[in-house]
Design a protein around this motif. Sequence first.
Motif, PDB file in Angstrom:
ATOM      1  N   CYS A  87       0.833  -1.214   0.000  1.00  0.00           N
ATOM      2  CA  CYS A  87       0.000   0.000   0.000  1.00  0.00           C
ATOM      3  C   CYS A  87       0.862   1.256   0.000  1.00  0.00           C
ATOM      4  N   ASP A  88       2.010   1.209   0.689  1.00  0.00           N
ATOM      5  CA  ASP A  88       2.924   2.352   0.701  1.00  0.00           C
ATOM      6  C   ASP A  88       3.350   2.724  -0.711  1.00  0.00           C
ATOM      7  N   VAL A  89       3.650   1.700  -1.500  1.00  0.00           N
ATOM      8  CA  VAL A  89       4.099   1.944  -2.874  1.00  0.00           C
ATOM      9  C   VAL A  89       2.942   2.431  -3.741  1.00  0.00           C
ATOM     10  N   ILE A  90       1.812   1.745  -3.638  1.00  0.00           N
ATOM     11  CA  ILE A  90       0.668   2.078  -4.495  1.00  0.00           C
ATOM     12  C   ILE A  90       0.111   3.460  -4.172  1.00  0.00           C
ATOM     13  N   VAL A  91       0.068   3.806  -2.877  1.00  0.00           N
ATOM     14  CA  VAL A  91      -0.497   5.100  -2.501  1.00  0.00           C
ATOM     15  C   VAL A  91       0.357   6.247  -3.040  1.00  0.00           C
ATOM     16  N   SER A  92       1.662   6.010  -3.174  1.00  0.00           N
ATOM     17  CA  SER A  92       2.529   7.033  -3.762  1.00  0.00           C
ATOM     18  C   SER A  92       2.118   7.330  -5.196  1.00  0.00           C
ATOM     19  N   ILE A  93       1.826   6.260  -5.946  1.00  0.00           N
ATOM     20  CA  ILE A  93       1.406   6.424  -7.334  1.00  0.00           C
ATOM     21  C   ILE A  93       0.053   7.111  -7.415  1.00  0.00           C
ATOM     22  N   VAL A  94      -0.856   6.729  -6.537  1.00  0.00           N
ATOM     23  CA  VAL A  94      -2.195   7.316  -6.535  1.00  0.00           C
ATOM     24  C   VAL A  94      -2.134   8.815  -6.245  1.00  0.00           C
ATOM     25  N   ILE A  95      -1.305   9.192  -5.279  1.00  0.00           N
ATOM     26  CA  ILE A  95      -1.181  10.610  -4.921  1.00  0.00           C
ATOM     27  C   ILE A  95      -0.571  11.403  -6.076  1.00  0.00           C
ATOM     28  N   VAL A  96       0.456  10.843  -6.714  1.00  0.00           N
ATOM     29  CA  VAL A  96       1.062  11.516  -7.871  1.00  0.00           C
ATOM     30  C   VAL A  96       0.031  11.708  -8.975  1.00  0.00           C
ATOM     31  N   GLN A  97      -0.767  10.684  -9.245  1.00  0.00           N
ATOM     32  CA  GLN A  97      -1.796  10.793 -10.277  1.00  0.00           C
ATOM     33  C   GLN A  97      -2.844  11.840  -9.908  1.00  0.00           C
ATOM     34  N   TRP A  98      -3.239  11.853  -8.641  1.00  0.00           N
ATOM     35  CA  TRP A  98      -4.272  12.799  -8.221  1.00  0.00           C
ATOM     36  C   TRP A  98      -3.800  14.244  -8.413  1.00  0.00           C
ATOM     37  N   TYR A  99      -2.586  14.529  -7.965  1.00  0.00           N
ATOM     38  CA  TYR A  99      -2.067  15.899  -8.125  1.00  0.00           C
ATOM     39  C   TYR A  99      -1.842  16.234  -9.591  1.00  0.00           C
ATOM     40  N   ALA A 100      -1.426  15.253 -10.373  1.00  0.00           N
ATOM     41  CA  ALA A 100      -1.215  15.487 -11.805  1.00  0.00           C
ATOM     42  C   ALA A 100      -2.531  15.889 -12.480  1.00  0.00           C
ATOM     43  N   ASN A 101      -3.595  15.177 -12.157  1.00  0.00           N
ATOM     44  CA  ASN A 101      -4.901  15.532 -12.719  1.00  0.00           C
ATOM     45  C   ASN A 101      -5.385  16.883 -12.197  1.00  0.00           C
ATOM     46  N   PHE A 102      -5.105  17.164 -10.936  1.00  0.00           N
ATOM     47  CA  PHE A 102      -5.535  18.431 -10.331  1.00  0.00           C
ATOM     48  C   PHE A 102      -4.861  19.624 -10.996  1.00  0.00           C
ATOM     49  N   TRP A 103      -3.596  19.454 -11.386  1.00  0.00           N
ATOM     50  CA  TRP A 103      -2.839  20.539 -12.024  1.00  0.00           C
ATOM     51  C   TRP A 103      -2.803  20.409 -13.546  1.00  0.00           C
ATOM     52  N   GLN A 104      -3.720  19.622 -14.106  1.00  0.00           N
ATOM     53  CA  GLN A 104      -3.789  19.422 -15.549  1.00  0.00           C
ATOM     54  C   GLN A 104      -2.476  18.889 -16.138  1.00  0.00           C
ATOM     55  N   LYS A 105      -1.858  17.947 -15.416  1.00  0.00           N
ATOM     56  CA  LYS A 105      -0.637  17.308 -15.879  1.00  0.00           C
ATOM     57  C   LYS A 105      -0.853  15.801 -16.077  1.00  0.00           C
ATOM     58  N   GLY A 106      -2.104  15.438 -16.330  1.00  0.00           N
ATOM     59  CA  GLY A 106      -2.454  14.031 -16.424  1.00  0.00           C
ATOM     60  C   GLY A 106      -1.771  13.284 -17.554  1.00  0.00           C
ATOM     61  N   ASN A 107      -1.238  14.017 -18.519  1.00  0.00           N
ATOM     62  CA  ASN A 107      -0.607  13.350 -19.664  1.00  0.00           C
ATOM     63  C   ASN A 107       0.815  12.881 -19.366  1.00  0.00           C
ATOM     64  N   VAL A 108       1.389  13.266 -18.212  1.00  0.00           N
ATOM     65  CA  VAL A 108       2.780  12.898 -17.921  1.00  0.00           C
ATOM     66  C   VAL A 108       2.934  12.188 -16.572  1.00  0.00           C
ATOM     67  N   TRP A 109       1.839  11.897 -15.879  1.00  0.00           N
ATOM     68  CA  TRP A 109       1.966  11.362 -14.535  1.00  0.00           C
ATOM     69  C   TRP A 109       2.578   9.956 -14.512  1.00  0.00           C
ATOM     70  N   LYS A 110       2.364   9.173 -15.556  1.00  0.00           N
ATOM     71  CA  LYS A 110       2.931   7.825 -15.583  1.00  0.00           C
ATOM     72  C   LYS A 110       4.449   7.862 -15.658  1.00  0.00           C
ATOM     73  N   ARG A 111       4.979   8.810 -16.394  1.00  0.00           N
ATOM     74  CA  ARG A 111       6.438   8.970 -16.452  1.00  0.00           C
ATOM     75  C   ARG A 111       6.973   9.391 -15.086  1.00  0.00           C
ATOM     76  N   ALA A 112       6.279  10.312 -14.443  1.00  0.00           N
ATOM     77  CA  ALA A 112       6.709  10.766 -13.120  1.00  0.00           C
ATOM     78  C   ALA A 112       6.684   9.615 -12.112  1.00  0.00           C
ATOM     79  N   GLY A 113       5.604   8.830 -12.145  1.00  0.00           N
ATOM     80  CA  GLY A 113       5.497   7.692 -11.236  1.00  0.00           C
ATOM     81  C   GLY A 113       6.561   6.646 -11.506  1.00  0.00           C
ATOM     82  N   THR A 114       6.826   6.386 -12.782  1.00  0.00           N
ATOM     83  CA  THR A 114       7.859   5.416 -13.157  1.00  0.00           C
ATOM     84  C   THR A 114       9.225   5.858 -12.662  1.00  0.00           C
TER      85      THR A 114
END
Length: 220
Positions: A87-114
């Motif tokens: 859960c520690d690992v997965i929640v990090s990805i979820v939080i990154v995705q949430w902020y990416a969508n919030f700041w209209q950066k949803g097109n690059v969040w997978k690279r950031a998470g990777t």
Amino acid sequence: MISNSSEPSMQRTEQIKNVFRGMILLGKGRAEGINLFINSSESLLNALAPWIAFSFVTNILIPLSSYNVQTSKTLLLNLGFFLVNLCDVIVSIVIVQWYANFWQKGNVWKRAGTAMLWCSWLPIIDFLFFVMLATILFLSSLKILTAFMLIIAISCIVYTIWLMWFSIMHGLQIRKKQSVLVVLSIISTKVVMNLLFIMLNYNVMIQYLNMFKQTGMIMH
């Protein structure tokens, strides 16, 4: 036929090389390293897989092979450790995705998470290297060795936080303060999750430690 069949393996090899290059560059504070990570679901899952395997080995396989006596409670606790780490690992990805969508950066969040997941291995590798080096150099002096170990641990924690901040900032293409917010959200969420787990399993964990002492796994 031969050249066509070898293309996927060559591409795979090149992708692995790029991951290591990206890790080294970001670890040295060079932002161009982020461009070596692929912005795709497959790349994100590839970065996630080693963490799942590592958590399974350290929390399930090693404890099962080490203990002479196993109870249903200790087995469940081991499973709990595994799930919390997962859960520690997965929640990090979820939080990154949430902020990416919030700041209209949803097109690059997978690279950031990777990038964040792969770069998280660097502090662990550094820690193991410097621990082995310190053990070799200061084995004769326990006080110096202990002090050096403490310095190494603190340095690796600081480096882990900085590297997370740096990879998220350049991965999501956001400002420094925004990246700080993401990192604080990840750390605080992990702390709360782990504290809740400890509180809910405190008595079992005490029994767990007592079992270690009785089997001689913890030296007095």
